[in-house]
Design a protein around this motif. Structure first.
Motif, PDB file in Angstrom:
ATOM      1  N   ILE A  82      53.672  14.519  10.133  1.00  0.00           N
ATOM      2  CA  ILE A  82      54.652  15.348   9.844  1.00  0.00           C
ATOM      3  C   ILE A  82      54.868  16.545  10.629  1.00  0.00           C
ATOM      4  CG2 ILE A  82      55.776  16.643   7.609  1.00  0.00           C
ATOM      5  CD1 ILE A  82      54.099  15.893   5.706  1.00  0.00           C
ATOM      6  N   MET A  83      56.100  16.866  10.854  1.00  0.00           N
ATOM      7  CA  MET A  83      57.125  17.991  11.755  1.00  0.00           C
ATOM      8  C   MET A  83      58.651  18.420  11.551  1.00  0.00           C
ATOM      9  SD  MET A  83      56.164  15.510  15.283  1.00  0.00           S
ATOM     10  CE  MET A  83      56.708  13.543  14.560  1.00  0.00           C
ATOM     11  N   GLU A  84      58.287  19.226  11.311  1.00  0.00           N
ATOM     12  CA  GLU A  84      59.444  19.960  10.446  1.00  0.00           C
ATOM     13  C   GLU A  84      59.977  21.469  11.818  1.00  0.00           C
ATOM     14  OE1 GLU A  84      58.722  20.976   6.733  1.00  0.00           O
ATOM     15  OE2 GLU A  84      58.610  19.101   6.101  1.00  0.00           O
ATOM     16  N   VAL A  85      60.952  21.720  11.809  1.00  0.00           N
ATOM     17  CA  VAL A  85      60.725  23.118  12.503  1.00  0.00           C
ATOM     18  C   VAL A  85      60.522  24.379  12.463  1.00  0.00           C
ATOM     19  CG1 VAL A  85      62.726  24.923  10.602  1.00  0.00           C
ATOM     20  CG2 VAL A  85      63.039  24.466  13.319  1.00  0.00           C
ATOM     21  N   MET A  86      59.451  24.673  11.661  1.00  0.00           N
ATOM     22  CA  MET A  86      58.397  25.047  11.861  1.00  0.00           C
ATOM     23  C   MET A  86      56.999  24.848  12.003  1.00  0.00           C
ATOM     24  SD  MET A  86      58.214  24.032   9.064  1.00  0.00           S
ATOM     25  CE  MET A  86      59.778  24.180   8.408  1.00  0.00           C
ATOM     26  N   GLY A  87      56.850  23.091  12.572  1.00  0.00           N
ATOM     27  CA  GLY A  87      55.851  22.902  13.266  1.00  0.00           C
ATOM     28  C   GLY A  87      55.119  22.062  12.300  1.00  0.00           C
ATOM     29  N   TYR A  88      54.041  21.417  11.669  1.00  0.00           N
ATOM     30  CA  TYR A  88      53.455  20.824  11.615  1.00  0.00           C
ATOM     31  C   TYR A  88      53.117  21.173   9.886  1.00  0.00           C
ATOM     32  CZ  TYR A  88      54.104  18.450  16.138  1.00  0.00           C
ATOM     33  OH  TYR A  88      54.751  18.711  17.519  1.00  0.00           O
ATOM     34  N   PRO A  89      52.977  20.672   8.861  1.00  0.00           N
ATOM     35  CA  PRO A  89      52.657  20.953   6.848  1.00  0.00           C
ATOM     36  C   PRO A  89      52.168  20.031   7.956  1.00  0.00           C
ATOM     37  CG  PRO A  89      54.878  20.239   7.208  1.00  0.00           C
ATOM     38  CD  PRO A  89      54.808  20.586   8.863  1.00  0.00           C
ATOM     39  N   ILE A  90      50.487  20.015   6.909  1.00  0.00           N
ATOM     40  CA  ILE A  90      49.673  18.699   6.522  1.00  0.00           C
ATOM     41  C   ILE A  90      50.405  18.416   5.591  1.00  0.00           C
ATOM     42  CG2 ILE A  90      47.386  20.707   7.057  1.00  0.00           C
ATOM     43  CD1 ILE A  90      47.465  21.070   4.358  1.00  0.00           C
ATOM     44  N   TYR A  91      51.557  18.752   4.376  1.00  0.00           N
ATOM     45  CA  TYR A  91      51.733  18.185   4.090  1.00  0.00           C
ATOM     46  C   TYR A  91      52.986  17.987   3.117  1.00  0.00           C
ATOM     47  CZ  TYR A  91      52.464  14.846  -0.021  1.00  0.00           C
ATOM     48  OH  TYR A  91      52.276  13.648  -1.636  1.00  0.00           O
ATOM     49  N   SER A  92      53.635  17.715   2.781  1.00  0.00           N
ATOM     50  CA  SER A  92      54.715  17.472   2.791  1.00  0.00           C
ATOM     51  C   SER A  92      55.625  15.904   1.471  1.00  0.00           C
ATOM     52  CB  SER A  92      56.554  17.416   3.428  1.00  0.00           C
ATOM     53  OG  SER A  92      57.987  17.168   3.207  1.00  0.00           O
ATOM     54  N   GLY A  93      56.272  16.768   0.065  1.00  0.00           N
ATOM     55  CA  GLY A  93      56.556  15.602  -0.640  1.00  0.00           C
ATOM     56  C   GLY A  93      57.920  14.997  -0.451  1.00  0.00           C
ATOM     57  N   SER A  94      58.766  15.704  -0.051  1.00  0.00           N
ATOM     58  CA  SER A  94      59.690  14.924   0.070  1.00  0.00           C
ATOM     59  C   SER A  94      59.779  13.867   2.174  1.00  0.00           C
ATOM     60  CB  SER A  94      60.572  15.859   0.590  1.00  0.00           C
ATOM     61  OG  SER A  94      60.639  15.986   2.226  1.00  0.00           O
ATOM     62  N   ASN A  95      58.789  13.981   2.573  1.00  0.00           N
ATOM     63  CA  ASN A  95      58.644  13.674   3.834  1.00  0.00           C
ATOM     64  C   ASN A  95      57.327  12.045   3.793  1.00  0.00           C
ATOM     65  OD1 ASN A  95      59.952  14.476   6.543  1.00  0.00           O
ATOM     66  ND2 ASN A  95      59.116  16.717   5.360  1.00  0.00           N
ATOM     67  N   THR A  96      56.679  12.208   2.372  1.00  0.00           N
ATOM     68  CA  THR A  96      56.064  12.033   1.933  1.00  0.00           C
ATOM     69  C   THR A  96      56.847  10.342   1.049  1.00  0.00           C
ATOM     70  OG1 THR A  96      53.322  12.996   1.534  1.00  0.00           O
ATOM     71  CG2 THR A  96      53.959  11.029   0.646  1.00  0.00           C
ATOM     72  N   ILE A  97      57.137  10.802   0.065  1.00  0.00           N
ATOM     73  CA  ILE A  97      58.321   9.741  -0.713  1.00  0.00           C
ATOM     74  C   ILE A  97      59.281   9.624   0.553  1.00  0.00           C
ATOM     75  CG2 ILE A  97      60.588   9.823  -1.830  1.00  0.00           C
ATOM     76  CD1 ILE A  97      59.491  12.135  -3.446  1.00  0.00           C
ATOM     77  N   CYS A  98      59.857   9.877   1.148  1.00  0.00           N
ATOM     78  CA  CYS A  98      60.608   8.812   2.794  1.00  0.00           C
ATOM     79  C   CYS A  98      59.712   8.240   3.193  1.00  0.00           C
ATOM     80  CB  CYS A  98      60.926  10.592   3.383  1.00  0.00           C
ATOM     81  SG  CYS A  98      62.551  11.089   2.921  1.00  0.00           S
ATOM     82  N   THR A  99      58.629   8.526   3.342  1.00  0.00           N
ATOM     83  CA  THR A  99      57.336   7.275   4.751  1.00  0.00           C
ATOM     84  C   THR A  99      57.152   6.369   3.895  1.00  0.00           C
ATOM     85  OG1 THR A  99      57.415   9.664   6.062  1.00  0.00           O
ATOM     86  CG2 THR A  99      55.642   7.379   6.095  1.00  0.00           C
ATOM     87  N   ALA A 100      56.736   6.819   2.598  1.00  0.00           N
ATOM     88  CA  ALA A 100      56.427   5.370   2.197  1.00  0.00           C
ATOM     89  C   ALA A 100      57.557   4.706   1.477  1.00  0.00           C
ATOM     90  CB  ALA A 100      55.894   6.029   0.167  1.00  0.00           C
ATOM     91  N   THR A 101      59.075   4.870   1.266  1.00  0.00           N
ATOM     92  CA  THR A 101      60.152   4.497   1.296  1.00  0.00           C
ATOM     93  C   THR A 101      60.003   3.599   3.086  1.00  0.00           C
ATOM     94  OG1 THR A 101      60.802   5.388  -0.267  1.00  0.00           O
ATOM     95  CG2 THR A 101      62.582   3.360   0.937  1.00  0.00           C
ATOM     96  N   ALA A 102      59.781   3.683   3.196  1.00  0.00           N
ATOM     97  CA  ALA A 102      60.351   3.195   4.819  1.00  0.00           C
ATOM     98  C   ALA A 102      59.357   2.361   5.365  1.00  0.00           C
ATOM     99  CB  ALA A 102      60.176   4.532   6.283  1.00  0.00           C
ATOM    100  N   VAL A 103      57.983   2.340   4.692  1.00  0.00           N
ATOM    101  CA  VAL A 103      57.248   1.556   5.155  1.00  0.00           C
ATOM    102  C   VAL A 103      57.321   0.342   4.883  1.00  0.00           C
ATOM    103  CG1 VAL A 103      55.503   3.346   6.299  1.00  0.00           C
ATOM    104  CG2 VAL A 103      55.023   2.624   3.964  1.00  0.00           C
ATOM    105  N   LEU A 104      57.528   0.323   3.689  1.00  0.00           N
ATOM    106  CA  LEU A 104      57.469  -0.552   2.516  1.00  0.00           C
ATOM    107  C   LEU A 104      59.526  -1.428   2.868  1.00  0.00           C
ATOM    108  CD1 LEU A 104      57.244   0.870  -0.948  1.00  0.00           C
ATOM    109  CD2 LEU A 104      55.477  -0.854   0.388  1.00  0.00           C
ATOM    110  N   GLU A 105      60.039  -0.607   3.170  1.00  0.00           N
ATOM    111  CA  GLU A 105      61.503  -1.142   3.912  1.00  0.00           C
ATOM    112  C   GLU A 105      61.135  -2.360   5.349  1.00  0.00           C
ATOM    113  OE1 GLU A 105      63.597  -2.292   1.838  1.00  0.00           O
ATOM    114  OE2 GLU A 105      64.018  -0.395   0.423  1.00  0.00           O
ATOM    115  N   ALA A 106      60.268  -1.383   5.396  1.00  0.00           N
ATOM    116  CA  ALA A 106      60.305  -2.299   7.439  1.00  0.00           C
ATOM    117  C   ALA A 106      58.784  -3.228   7.523  1.00  0.00           C
ATOM    118  CB  ALA A 106      59.307  -0.840   8.447  1.00  0.00           C
TER     119      ALA A 106
END
Length: 350
Positions: A82-106
């Motif tokens: 995960i990369m955001e403007v403030m750096g590299y958070p070790i976890y994010s709920g919205s990013n995880t939801i988006c990534t899980a959706t993306a790997v299924l759709e891809a």
């Protein structure tokens, strides 16, 4: 287009209004024995990727970027950083939801009709995912929130131009200051977005100047970065609550969604105050009327802290499939910490 131009293959998504740009191809394998190690390499030796995709002309600071990498945990289907403007958070709920959706759709994780479960490896470790697929559409993603706990309860700090502010602090993947929006004069409507960002920035600056925070196992994780404005909590039905909320993450940046980690922090605080019990759910509602649902699933004792276990449920939408063209001769491309990880292969052939 120069023959030396390189490409990065992307899928843009959003959950709750927060755009996550998923990097599906065009980046060489990163060194590191774990996804956490690979994140450290990206942060320390290849931060140009984050800056490229979040800064003009390619992006804006309000977006996030998630780089798909091979999982190192044998239980995980895929890894992500995960990369955001403030750096590299070790976890994010919205990013995880988006990534899980993306790997299924891809098709990186085969999509199956009905309820399916799989695991992904984040820098924070293994994350269990539950996807609801109806008519080949990913309707919802439920992901584990990080174990969350209250570090500080109802302390006070003097903030210049604002006055004395009462705050609590919870850890849910990052340290969050939690403040009552009503006490600060906010109704949490979209027209207040700029004022909310300015107010949060002043409070966070004051907290960073006064004190630091240490995680019970991770130790010093840097200055407190986030602030979550809490609206009144309404009980909608048995075991279900709702509250308007908004999260500040960086000067001038208020998240479009309520954030998964912000919702986890709220669950930790509500548990600390004795307001919820296992099985209860909280829907946080954003300035844009989008929401995530957090479920309080249990607690355990970790040293001095009662840690809240939880899940976050939301829906992501695919916005675009695209290729970013990287021209090393472009003066807006600072490739000193980027070019060495760009794949020489055309991403369309990946």
């Amino acid at each position: 287009m120069s023959k030396e131009d390189l490409k990065i293959r992307l899928m843009d998504t959003h959950a709750g209004g927060d755009v996550s740009r998923i990097v599906l191809g065009g980046i060489d394998p990163l060194p590191g024995a774990t996804v956490r190690d690979q994140m450290h390499y990206l942060r320390d030796d290849a931060d140009g990727l984050r800056r490229l995709l979040l800064e003009e002309p390619y992006g804006i600071p309000e977006m996030s970027v998630d780089l798909i990498v091979p999982a190192t945990d044998p239980e995980a289907e895929i890894g992500y950083i995960i990369m955001e403007v403030m750096g590299y958070p070790i976890y994010s709920g919205s990013n995880t939801i988006c990534t899980a959706t993306a790997v299924l759709e891809a098709g990186l994780v085969p999509k199956r009709e009905g309820l399916q479960q799989f695991a992904m490896e984040s820098p924070a470790g293994l994350v269990q995912i539950e996807a609801q697929v109806n008519d080949n559409v990913v309707e919802t993603i439920t992901c584990e929130g990080l174990p969350s706990y209250v570090d500080t309860y109802r302390a006070s700090i003097h903030v210049p131009t604002i006055g004395d502010v009462t705050y609590s602090v919870a850890y849910s993947g990052g340290f969050y200051a939690l403040v009552d929006a009503t006490e600060l004069g906010f109704s949490l409507i979209r027209e207040e977005e700029r004022a909310l960002a300015d107010c949060a920035h002043r409070i966070v600056e004051a907290l960073q100047a006064e004190r630091g925070f240490s995680h019970y196992t991770l130790g010093d994780v840097g200055p407190l970065p986030f602030l979550h404005f809490m609206g009144p909590v309404d009980q909608v039905s048995d075991h279900f609550y709702r509250s308007r909320s908004t999260t500040y993450v960086h000067p001038g940046v208020i998240c479009r969604s309520t954030t998964g980690t912000g919702t986890s922090a709220r669950l930790a605080l509500m548990n600390y105050e004795g307001r919820i019990k296992p099985g209860d759910k909280l829907e946080t509602v954003s300035l844009r009327e989008t929401g995530f649902i957090g479920e309080f699933t249990g607690t355990r004792q970790e040293g001095p802290h009662q840690v809240v276990e939880n899940t976050i449920t939301g829906k992501a939408y695919v916005l675009a499939h695209s290729e970013i063209v990287i021209n090393p001769e472009d003066p807006l491309v600072e490739d000193g910490s980027l070019h060495h990880i760009l794949s020489s292969r055309q991403t369309g052939d990946d």
